[in-house]
Write a protein that holds these residues in place. Structure first.
Motif, PDB file in Angstrom:
ATOM      1  N   GLY A  97       0.763  -0.747  -0.076  1.00  0.00           N
ATOM      2  CA  GLY A  97       0.233   0.090   0.012  1.00  0.00           C
ATOM      3  C   GLY A  97       0.454   1.202  -0.082  1.00  0.00           C
ATOM      4  O   GLY A  97       1.554   1.393   0.257  1.00  0.00           O
ATOM      5  N   ALA A  98       0.641   1.924  -0.434  1.00  0.00           N
ATOM      6  CA  ALA A  98       0.939   3.520   0.003  1.00  0.00           C
ATOM      7  C   ALA A  98       1.363   3.820   1.160  1.00  0.00           C
ATOM      8  O   ALA A  98       2.530   4.220   1.381  1.00  0.00           O
ATOM      9  CB  ALA A  98      -0.193   4.958  -1.186  1.00  0.00           C
ATOM     10  N   SER A  99       0.681   3.263   1.993  1.00  0.00           N
ATOM     11  CA  SER A  99       0.768   4.386   3.255  1.00  0.00           C
ATOM     12  C   SER A  99       3.079   3.382   3.671  1.00  0.00           C
ATOM     13  O   SER A  99       3.375   3.836   4.399  1.00  0.00           O
ATOM     14  CB  SER A  99      -0.080   3.644   4.434  1.00  0.00           C
ATOM     15  N   ASN A 100       2.565   2.106   3.481  1.00  0.00           N
ATOM     16  CA  ASN A 100       3.539   0.696   3.730  1.00  0.00           C
ATOM     17  C   ASN A 100       4.902   1.261   2.610  1.00  0.00           C
ATOM     18  O   ASN A 100       6.121   1.601   3.610  1.00  0.00           O
ATOM     19  CB  ASN A 100       3.045  -0.443   3.062  1.00  0.00           C
ATOM     20  N   ASN A 101       4.580   1.938   1.855  1.00  0.00           N
ATOM     21  CA  ASN A 101       6.228   2.357   0.574  1.00  0.00           C
ATOM     22  C   ASN A 101       6.461   3.668   1.627  1.00  0.00           C
ATOM     23  O   ASN A 101       7.616   4.073   1.311  1.00  0.00           O
ATOM     24  CB  ASN A 101       5.500   2.349  -0.552  1.00  0.00           C
ATOM     25  N   ALA A 102       6.025   4.118   1.419  1.00  0.00           N
ATOM     26  CA  ALA A 102       6.393   5.709   1.942  1.00  0.00           C
ATOM     27  C   ALA A 102       7.145   5.249   4.013  1.00  0.00           C
ATOM     28  O   ALA A 102       7.860   5.807   4.103  1.00  0.00           O
ATOM     29  CB  ALA A 102       4.985   6.584   2.677  1.00  0.00           C
ATOM     30  N   GLN A 103       6.419   4.472   4.522  1.00  0.00           N
ATOM     31  CA  GLN A 103       7.231   4.157   5.761  1.00  0.00           C
ATOM     32  C   GLN A 103       8.412   3.125   5.329  1.00  0.00           C
ATOM     33  O   GLN A 103       9.365   3.947   5.909  1.00  0.00           O
ATOM     34  CB  GLN A 103       6.716   3.256   7.051  1.00  0.00           C
TER      35      GLN A 103
END
Length: 68
Positions: free
Chosen positions: A34-40
């Motif tokens: 997901g985008a959130s996991n990728n950003a993290q």
């Protein structure tokens, strides 16, 4: 510290950084993340990159000090 040990340490750091970069690239291209996991992951990668850069700078300073 001998120059051989210093070179070995630098080589290990380079290999570790290459592994981190490979994993970050794989995670970036993975469709399931997901985008959130990728950003993290990107943020963690950048923090690790900065720590490694700092460690390399410290090693450079130590190496420079050995020559004096």
């Amino acid at each position: 510290m001998s120059s051989e040990r210093i070179q070995n340490a630098i080589d290990r750091i380079d290999r570790a950084l290459a592994r981190v970069e490979t994993q970050a690239a794989l995670a970036t291209h993975a469709g399931g993340a997901g985008a959130s996991n990728n950003a993290q992951l990107v943020a963690r990668h950048e923090a690790l990159r900065e720590k490694v850069s700092s460690s390399i700078a410290e090693l450079d300073a130590l190496i420079e000090g050995l020559g004096q």
